[in-house]
Scaffold this active site. Structure first.
Site, short mmCIF file in Angstrom:
data_model
loop_
_atom_site.label_atom_id
_atom_site.label_comp_id
_atom_site.label_asym_id
_atom_site.label_seq_id
_atom_site.Cartn_x
_atom_site.Cartn_y
_atom_site.Cartn_z
N ARG A 71 0.86 -1.19 0.00
CA ARG A 71 0.00 0.00 0.00
C ARG A 71 0.89 1.23 0.00
NH1 ARG A 71 -1.82 3.54 3.85
NH2 ARG A 71 -3.87 4.46 3.51
N SER B 188 -12.85 -3.04 1.73
CA SER B 188 -13.03 -2.42 3.04
C SER B 188 -14.51 -2.09 3.26
CB SER B 188 -12.23 -1.12 3.14
OG SER B 188 -10.86 -1.38 2.97
N LYS C 142 -3.25 6.02 9.24
CA LYS C 142 -3.99 6.52 8.08
C LYS C 142 -4.57 7.89 8.41
CE LYS C 142 -5.34 2.16 5.95
NZ LYS C 142 -6.45 1.44 5.30
#
Length: 217
Positions: free
Chosen positions: A45, A117, A147
């Site tokens: 990611r 998600s 995040k």
């Protein structure tokens, strides 16, 4: 064709990009240690102001892919179908804010498994009815620092409710630590996915061992 999805892949699921390594190690070194320690899956990611793009991202993706192949651990790419196909990834993970998951399912055409998600019961119900999704990532369970765009915390009870609604295996994400890890198996999740818990661990072997022990079947 990559690896076929199996829920045991969600037990100790490491997510990282260059932005998550806060010391002088490379992401390759951190991933190799995590693989040695026994992670069950890795998601590349690469997101954030300092993250790689273009050829640099592809080159690193290929290197990390090769490491995962060496350890027979699935390599999953976050939200980049082109990169996932170019690196021969096993899976791709899509968020609610990313490209529509149905479009991604069409693009990968059965070559990769797809994770989505979901942090509300409504999102889970839609996923239940969408052919081509293999697993759901739900959270943040606890407050998180990794995040910047994290959604509101759902808590352990919120997570347990989503597992009840879901027909698919669920992996927990968000703010998971070695201390709160033990609260999660009771929710019915298949495992935990973490960024900083491994990327910033002072002992990756201990951390991954704790993750695997919590969900030892």
């Amino acid at each position: 064709m990559g690896m076929k999805f199996d829920p045991s892949m969600l037990r100790s699921y490491f997510i990282a990009g260059t932005q998550d390594i806060k010391d002088d190690r490379t992401i390759g070194e951190v991933l190799k240690q995590a693989l040695e320690a026994g992670i069950s899956a890795f998601q590349y990611r690469e997101k954030g102001p300092t993250s790689l793009t273009g050829d640099a991202k592809l080159k690193l993706g290929r290197n990390l892919r090769a490491l995962c192949t060496d350890y027979q651990v699935p390599f999953i790419v976050d939200d980049d179908v082109e990169l996932a196909l170019e690196t021969n990834a096993d899976g791709i993970h899509v968020g609610q804010k990313d490209e529509r998951v149905t479009k991604v399912i069409d693009q990968v055409n059965g070559r990769l498994f797809v994770g989505l998600s979901c942090d509300t019961a409504g999102q889970v119900q839609i996923a239940n009815e969408t052919a081509g999704i293999s697993y759901i990532g739900s959270g943040p369970v606890f407050p998180t620092g990794s995040k910047t765009d994290a959604d509101p915390v759902i808590g352990v009870d919120g997570l347990a409710k989503l597992v009840t609604v879901s027909k698919l295996p669920v992996v927990a994400i968000g703010g998971i630590t070695e201390d709160n890890l033990k609260e999660l198996p009771a929710t019915g999740v298949a495992g935990t996915s973490v960024i900083s818990m491994i990327a910033q661990s002072d002992d990756i072997f201990r951390t991954v061992k704790a993750m695997n022990a919590a969900f030892a079947k």
